[in-house]
Design an enzyme around this catalytic site. Structure first.
Site, PDB file in Angstrom:
ATOM      1  NE  ARG A  27     -31.139 -20.587  30.674  1.00 52.42           N
ATOM      2  CZ  ARG A  27     -30.558 -20.450  31.670  1.00 52.42           C
ATOM      3  NH1 ARG A  27     -31.198 -21.338  32.624  1.00 52.42           N
ATOM      4  NH2 ARG A  27     -28.881 -20.582  31.944  1.00 52.42           N
ATOM      5  NE  ARG A  78     -24.163 -16.165  33.903  1.00 56.18           N
ATOM      6  CZ  ARG A  78     -24.931 -17.450  33.708  1.00 56.18           C
ATOM      7  NH1 ARG A  78     -24.999 -17.448  34.557  1.00 56.18           N
ATOM      8  NH2 ARG A  78     -25.633 -17.004  32.612  1.00 56.18           N
ATOM      9  CD  GLN A  85     -21.659 -19.945  34.218  1.00 58.31           C
ATOM     10  OE1 GLN A  85     -23.049 -19.811  34.814  1.00 58.31           O
ATOM     11  NE2 GLN A  85     -20.502 -19.665  35.448  1.00 58.31           N
ATOM     12  CB  CYS A 130     -22.173 -23.163  35.430  1.00 61.98           C
ATOM     13  SG  CYS A 130     -23.071 -25.117  35.174  1.00 61.98           S
TER      14      CYS A 130
HETATM   15  N1   CP Z   1     -25.190 -20.470  35.757  1.00 58.56           N
HETATM   16  C1   CP Z   1     -26.540 -20.646  35.383  1.00 58.56           C
HETATM   17  O1   CP Z   1     -26.843 -20.232  34.262  1.00 58.56           O
HETATM   18  O2   CP Z   1     -27.261 -21.042  36.191  1.00 58.56           O
HETATM   19  P1   CP Z   1     -28.890 -20.416  35.679  1.00 58.56           P
HETATM   20  O3   CP Z   1     -29.290 -21.750  35.136  1.00 58.56           O
HETATM   21  O4   CP Z   1     -29.796 -20.603  37.391  1.00 58.56           O
HETATM   22  O5   CP Z   1     -29.716 -19.330  35.154  1.00 58.56           O
HETATM   23  N1  NVA Z   2     -25.207 -27.928  31.754  1.00 59.05           N
HETATM   24  C1  NVA Z   2     -26.332 -27.497  32.200  1.00 59.05           C
HETATM   25  C2  NVA Z   2     -26.321 -25.968  32.307  1.00 59.05           C
HETATM   26  C3  NVA Z   2     -26.716 -25.332  33.398  1.00 59.05           C
HETATM   27  C4  NVA Z   2     -26.481 -23.840  33.965  1.00 59.05           C
HETATM   28  C5  NVA Z   2     -27.664 -27.190  32.229  1.00 59.05           C
HETATM   29  O1  NVA Z   2     -28.117 -26.898  30.075  1.00 59.05           O
HETATM   30  O2  NVA Z   2     -29.008 -27.406  32.198  1.00 59.05           O
END
Ligand code: CP
Ligand code: NVA
Length: 307
Positions: free
Chosen positions: A101, A289, A131, A261
């Site tokens: 991430r 997920r 997601q 999400c």
């Molecule tokens: N939807 C999602 O990715 O949640 P997190 O940011 O908690 O991982």
């Molecule tokens: N659009 C949001 C999604 C979180 C899962 C972000 O990038 O923070």
């Protein structure tokens, strides 16, 4: 030849539908997959916070008989210590896959180039493919065939929207995206998604007008301010508030379900009462997920491949 999962945009519809089907199989017959990743280790590297992604990868990999090593790049002060290419190449010496991430999509591209093992996008500034897979798995569970289903995404055009547009086209689902002016989806990604939609005979509609969501079976929203965006809420709240998903909008559009999400901000992009209502698919999405990601891992790491 190792394969990465950065966007799904290079996937064919049949392969994506097979991945959804694999996720359903793993979900319903978990014991048949308990050794699918036996002896395999996955490194998960997070530049941003996470609840769902982090825990669903960890628990899911455990259920497949594998092992996850979590790296918090900020807490461990990894960023800036060495080049991204060297981080990825080193991790690939020990791990069978890298889940990451990151702030910039380009970081993932660098990881993928430097790593001899698959790199999986766990969210970046432009995409959130894990997601989107969970979302299309959820819609498939609810509706079966998605041919006549339309999801209206309402809110900020962001990473989640981009991946939803791509995955929906691959899964055969129609999408309408409604954003306030100035908060539209990326032009290039929208163009790509439109091409995928045309190829797969689905529709992609983009608008600033909530009327465009009329007739959608499902309303979907996400935070108005994504992680890393330091814009004060007060600065954008008035612009976004008319796009809140609430009982009135559900009634006006005739929608049956609501999706998000998460993390959700109650009574901002969606009302708390809708999150807790019978119309909410939020927890089904969250559960999926794990099943979706397990299908990705089995697809990339175990034989036979469906791609
Ligand atoms: N939807 C999602 O990715 O949640 P997190 O940011 O908690 O991982
Ligand atoms: N659009 C949001 C999604 C979180 C899962 C972000 O990038 O923070």
């Amino acid at each position: 030849m190792k394969r990465d999962l950065l966007t799904f945009s290079d996937w064919h519809s049949e392969s994506f539908k097979a991945l959804i089907s694999l996720a359903q199989t793993i979900k319903t017959t978990p014991l048949a997959y308990r050794d699918a990743l036996a002896g395999k280790s996955v490194v998960a590297l997070f530049e941003k916070p996470s609840l769902r992604t982090r825990v669903s990868f960890d628990v899911g990999i455990n259920k497949l008989g594998g092992h996850l090593v979590y790296l918090d790049s900020q807490a461990n002060n990894l960023s800036g210590r060495e080049d991204n290419v060297d981080v990825a190449a080193n991790l690939a010496c020990w791990a069978d896959a890298i889940v990451a991430r990151v702030y910039q999509h380009e970081t993932l591209q660098m990881f993928a180039q430097a790593s001899k093992v698959p790199v999986i996008n766990a969210l970046c500034d432009r995409f959130h493919p894990c997601q989107a897979l969970a979302d299309l798995l959820t819609l498939t569970e609810v509706y079966g065939d998605l041919k006549d289903v339309t999801v209206a995404y309402i809110g900020d055009g962001n990473n989640v929207t981009h991946s939803l547009m791509i995955a929906s086209a691959l899964a055969g689902c129609n999408v309408t995206v409604v954003t306030p002016k100035g908060y539209e989806t990326d032009v290039q990604i929208t163009h790509l998604a439109a091409q995928l939609a045309e190829h797969n005979q689905t529709t992609l509609t983009v608008s600033n007008d909530l009327q465009a969501a009329q007739g959608a079976q499902v309303l979907y929203t996400d935070t108005w301010l994504s992680m890393g965006d330091t814009t004060p809420l007060e600065q954008i709240k008035d612009t976004f508030m008319p796009y809140q998903i609430n009982d009135q909008l559900m009634a006006a559009t005739g929608a049956q379900y609501v999706m998000h999400c998460q993390p959700a901000h109650r009574d901002l992009e969606i009302t708390g009462s809708l999150i807790d209502s019978q119309y909410s698919l939020l927890m089904q999405q969250a559960e999926n997920r794990m099943h979706g990601q397990n299908a990705i891992l089995v697809n990339l790491l175990a034989e036979p491949n469906v791609e």
